[in-house]
Scaffold this motif. Structure first.
Motif, PDB file in Angstrom:
ATOM      1  N   ALA A  93      -6.693   6.900   4.772  1.00 63.55           N
ATOM      2  CA  ALA A  93      -7.483   6.504   5.936  1.00 63.55           C
ATOM      3  C   ALA A  93      -6.736   5.458   6.756  1.00 63.55           C
ATOM      4  O   ALA A  93      -6.685   5.534   7.995  1.00 63.55           O
ATOM      5  N   PHE A  94      -6.156   4.481   6.072  1.00 61.07           N
ATOM      6  CA  PHE A  94      -5.370   3.461   6.776  1.00 61.07           C
ATOM      7  C   PHE A  94      -4.175   4.101   7.478  1.00 61.07           C
ATOM      8  O   PHE A  94      -3.886   3.798   8.645  1.00 61.07           O
ATOM      9  N   PHE A  95      -3.495   4.998   6.776  1.00 60.88           N
ATOM     10  CA  PHE A  95      -2.338   5.684   7.359  1.00 60.88           C
ATOM     11  C   PHE A  95      -2.720   6.439   8.624  1.00 60.88           C
ATOM     12  O   PHE A  95      -2.044   6.332   9.661  1.00 60.88           O
ATOM     13  N   LEU A  96      -3.793   7.203   8.562  1.00 61.22           N
ATOM     14  CA  LEU A  96      -4.174   8.038   9.702  1.00 61.22           C
ATOM     15  C   LEU A  96      -4.597   7.190  10.897  1.00 61.22           C
ATOM     16  O   LEU A  96      -4.289   7.532  12.048  1.00 61.22           O
ATOM     17  N   GLY A 141      14.339   1.897   5.532  1.00 66.91           N
ATOM     18  CA  GLY A 141      14.195   1.781   4.083  1.00 66.91           C
ATOM     19  C   GLY A 141      13.797   0.378   3.668  1.00 66.91           C
ATOM     20  O   GLY A 141      12.896   0.188   2.841  1.00 66.91           O
ATOM     21  N   GLY A 142      14.466  -0.627   4.227  1.00 65.09           N
ATOM     22  CA  GLY A 142      14.131  -2.004   3.890  1.00 65.09           C
ATOM     23  C   GLY A 142      12.713  -2.360   4.297  1.00 65.09           C
ATOM     24  O   GLY A 142      11.979  -3.013   3.545  1.00 65.09           O
ATOM     25  N   ALA A 143      12.320  -1.930   5.498  1.00 70.74           N
ATOM     26  CA  ALA A 143      10.966  -2.225   5.966  1.00 70.74           C
ATOM     27  C   ALA A 143       9.925  -1.544   5.082  1.00 70.74           C
ATOM     28  O   ALA A 143       8.920  -2.158   4.696  1.00 70.74           O
ATOM     29  N   GLY A 144      10.145  -0.280   4.742  1.00 67.78           N
ATOM     30  CA  GLY A 144       9.180   0.438   3.918  1.00 67.78           C
ATOM     31  C   GLY A 144       9.044  -0.140   2.523  1.00 67.78           C
ATOM     32  O   GLY A 144       7.931  -0.287   1.997  1.00 67.78           O
ATOM     33  N   LEU A 145      10.163  -0.508   1.908  1.00 63.70           N
ATOM     34  CA  LEU A 145      10.129  -1.023   0.542  1.00 63.70           C
ATOM     35  C   LEU A 145       9.627  -2.455   0.470  1.00 63.70           C
ATOM     36  O   LEU A 145       9.273  -2.933  -0.612  1.00 63.70           O
ATOM     37  N   GLY A 185      -1.668   1.933   2.053  1.00 65.84           N
ATOM     38  CA  GLY A 185      -1.491   2.726   3.266  1.00 65.84           C
ATOM     39  C   GLY A 185      -0.209   2.372   3.983  1.00 65.84           C
ATOM     40  O   GLY A 185       0.470   3.239   4.553  1.00 65.84           O
ATOM     41  N   GLY A 186       0.155   1.087   3.940  1.00 61.18           N
ATOM     42  CA  GLY A 186       1.437   0.679   4.510  1.00 61.18           C
ATOM     43  C   GLY A 186       2.611   1.276   3.764  1.00 61.18           C
ATOM     44  O   GLY A 186       3.624   1.648   4.372  1.00 61.18           O
ATOM     45  N   LEU A 187       2.486   1.368   2.429  1.00 63.74           N
ATOM     46  CA  LEU A 187       3.543   2.010   1.654  1.00 63.74           C
ATOM     47  C   LEU A 187       3.681   3.474   2.060  1.00 63.74           C
ATOM     48  O   LEU A 187       4.801   3.989   2.193  1.00 63.74           O
ATOM     49  N   LEU A 188       2.556   4.145   2.273  1.00 62.35           N
ATOM     50  CA  LEU A 188       2.591   5.536   2.732  1.00 62.35           C
ATOM     51  C   LEU A 188       3.218   5.629   4.118  1.00 62.35           C
ATOM     52  O   LEU A 188       3.994   6.553   4.393  1.00 62.35           O
TER      53      LEU A 188
END
Length: 611
Positions: free
Chosen positions: A284-287, A187-191, A230-233
């Motif tokens: 696209a970044f996520f994939l 959670g901390g890393a994602g936020l 994309g990083g947030l996703l």
């Protein structure tokens, strides 16, 4: 071949490993603080030189460029470590200790890098106020609000690492991604991505046009924003990790909820913030990243290959909605409508994707409830994404409206998660097993199953046998041969440290029957042998999947979970404050989007224009 008796520690790590890990953490912290001291006292210009070099290539100040690059690399490192760690635990079970698992080093250094990125963002500005929303830390030392959020999120994530060992000492090992301290890590890393987005805005300052179309700005900045969104996703999609590995320990309806919520938050905010193509660029970044990590963890490292959601259908829907109707000027309405479409049409595309990528694919058992959960997640996520984009574009609604939307969306998500966690265990279900050995050393067998009562499972989400933690993973969907009668389509392992169990999920029923469990000296459990013709009763899945868990009830367990929840809500409140402060303060000053970060805009003396 692994021994039948598992002697690996099931509680906290050995004291020697704890001391060594503590020493590593303290050493890194001392080095970081020394670097900050040398920079603030002007005894060293190394941070400025590196930051300026990176900033000249990216068009942002040094105090944005260096922390952004460091944090991005660190987050990717931590993500690789996390997915590798999950694969290792699924495949081989417990660690000999935290430092015996190579993936833990990637997680530790990655999370520390996120924390360090936030600290450097706060420390590097010397002779300038880092944006109009900066906060006075000390006299002559103002810090960007994005740096504060990044530091807080990084510290929260990093804190989960030592607390995980404390948790194991109190309650044993919770072999699930959804353990409270594990949620702190992810959670901390994602936020922390929100902190990066704020930092980018504070350093660059340009706006998209009011209708969300990217008529101004530079391609490089668009790519940076696409990477951030994309990083947030990526961060939001980590929560369904157990489903990506086909070993979910919760009801299947939670997966469409989490996928739709992640899509709503990241894709709606990407489209509203970046303009045309924002949602597609984020996907696209996520994939690319998730696909690359899947290849590294699977074929390259020889571990279990994780699948991942597609999100492409949801991105296309969001882009088409923005083109078809002028809702981008009303971001909350846009977020809500996009959320409904994500929860229906986008949900349908993910349904089809699971048929190709997951052994435990979605089926008619979750058709109604899963769709409703996806709509709830999509709408709540869409509203939160719209608020985030509005804050970044300095267009937040009145505080009362913003607070109501945030609290309401979180309540909806919490209620949906609570619904997904509500499962029942039948008190009258039994299973009789027929075991036909295929080989004896090591032992594998074909298995037949007869449920009693025979009509217990009515169009179930799954009736399957899972074998894990014996140096691999085998998930076998059973072939139905009659009423309540099933058989395997491939041999399953019944030896060594493998844990093999029958799993039944039908509606709200989530239960399991042990077939073979090894002797486990660390927790004082005897072997549960697999014998032809045996009949065993169904029990809660957690009793088998998390065999090492202990004392997971009572006041201490409740208080510990509430403390973690309170810390999580505090982090969310801090992020809300940061986005709100930036939106309010920065809306008073709007630099030209094309103006260089280190020079005033043409025709002005201050680089800003007043509204």
């Amino acid at each position: 071949m692994p021994l039948a008796a598992d002697t690996r520690p099931a509680g906290g790590a050995a004291i020697g490993e704890v001391l060594l890990a503590t020493a590593i953490g303290l050493g890194l912290t001392v080095a970081l603080l020394a670097l900050v001291y040398l920079h603030r006292s002007r005894r060293s210009a190394v941070l400025t030189r590196i930051g300026n070099r990176l900033g000249s290539a990216t068009g942002v100040p040094a105090w944005v460029a260096l922390p952004t690059v460091l944090t991005t690399i660190s987050l990717l490192t931590a993500l690789l470590g996390m997915l590798w760690d999950i694969a290792l635990h699924i495949g081989v079970g417990r660690d000999e200790g935290p430092l015996a698992n190579p993936a833990h080093f990637l997680i530790l250094f990655g999370l520390f890098g996120v924390f360090a990125g936030g600290v450097l963002a706060c420390a590097m500005p010397l002779d300038e106020k880092p944006g109009p929303s900066a906060v006075r830390f000390l006299r002559g030392w103002d810090v960007p609000v994005g740096g504060i959020i990044l530091t807080a999120a990084g510290f929260y994530a990093l804190l989960g690492f030592p607390l995980d060992d404390v948790w194991h000492r109190m309650f044993g090992q919770d072999v699930t991604l959804w353990g409270p301290t594990h949620l702190m890590l992810i959670g901390g890393a994602g936020l922390s991505i929100v902190g990066l987005l704020l930092l980018e805005q504070e350093g660059h300052g340009g706006l998209s046009t009011d209708d969300g179309d990217r008529k101004v700005g530079r391609t490089a900045r668009f790519l940076r924003q696409a990477s951030a969104m994309g990083g947030l996703l990526l961060g939001m999609s980590v929560f369904q990790g157990e489903y990506d590995f086909d070993v979910p320990q919760f009801r299947l309806v939670l997966e469409p909820l989490m996928i739709a919520a992640a899509a709503g938050i990241a894709l709606v905010s990407a489209r509203l913030f970046m303009g045309r193509g924002g949602a597609l660029a984020a996907v696209a970044f996520f994939l690319v990243i998730r696909g690359g990590i899947a290849l590294i963890v699977g074929p390259a490292f020889g571990e279990i290959t994780p699948s991942f959601p597609l999100y492409l259908g949801s991105a296309i829907i969001v882009e088409l909605l923005a083109l078809a109707v002028p809702l981008a000027r009303r971001p909350l309405v846009f977020g809500a409508v996009a959320g409904v479409l994500i929860g229906t049409i986008g949900h349908a595309t993910e349904w089809g994707w699971t048929q190709f990528t997951q052994t435990l694919a979605w089926n008619s058992d979750i058709l109604v409830e899963g769709t409703l959960m996806a709509i709830a997640g999509g709408v709540a996520g869409g509203l939160l994404g719209a608020l985030l984009a509005s804050g970044l574009r300095r267009r937040l609604p009145r505080p009362a409206i913003a607070r109501t939307v945030v609290v309401g969306s979180l309540v909806v998500l919490a209620a949906a998660v609570a619904n997904g966690l509500m499962a029942t265990v039948p008190d009258d279900l039994e299973a009789t097993f027929g075991i036909e050995d295929v080989q004896t050393d090591p032992r594998t067998a074909n298995i037949t199953v007869q449920l009693d009562p025979a009509d217990f499972a009515d169009d179930p989400a799954w009736v399957q046998i899972t074998s894990w933690q014996g140096d691999g993973l085998v998930v076998t969907q059973l072939e139905q041969t009659g009423e309540g009668a099933y058989r395997t389509t491939e041999p399953v392992p019944l030896h060594g440290t493998w844990k093999t169990l029958l799993r039944v999920h039908d509606g709200r029923v989530l239960t399991a029957v042990p077939i073979y469990l090894p002797q486990d000296d660390a927790i004082g459990e005897d072997e549960v042998p697999a014998e032809d013709g045996m009949t065993r009763s169904a029990i809660p899945e957690v009793d088998i999947l998390q065999r090492e868990l202990k004392d997971a009830e009572g006041s201490l367990w409740t208080i510990s979970n509430l403390v973690v929840l309170a810390c999580t809500l505090a982090l969310i409140a801090a992020i809300s404050w940061g986005v709100g402060r930036y939106s309010r303060r920065a809306s008073q000053e709007e630099p030209f989007a094309d103006a260089p970060a280190d020079s005033p805009a043409e025709g002005t003396t201050s680089g800003t224009v007043r509204r």
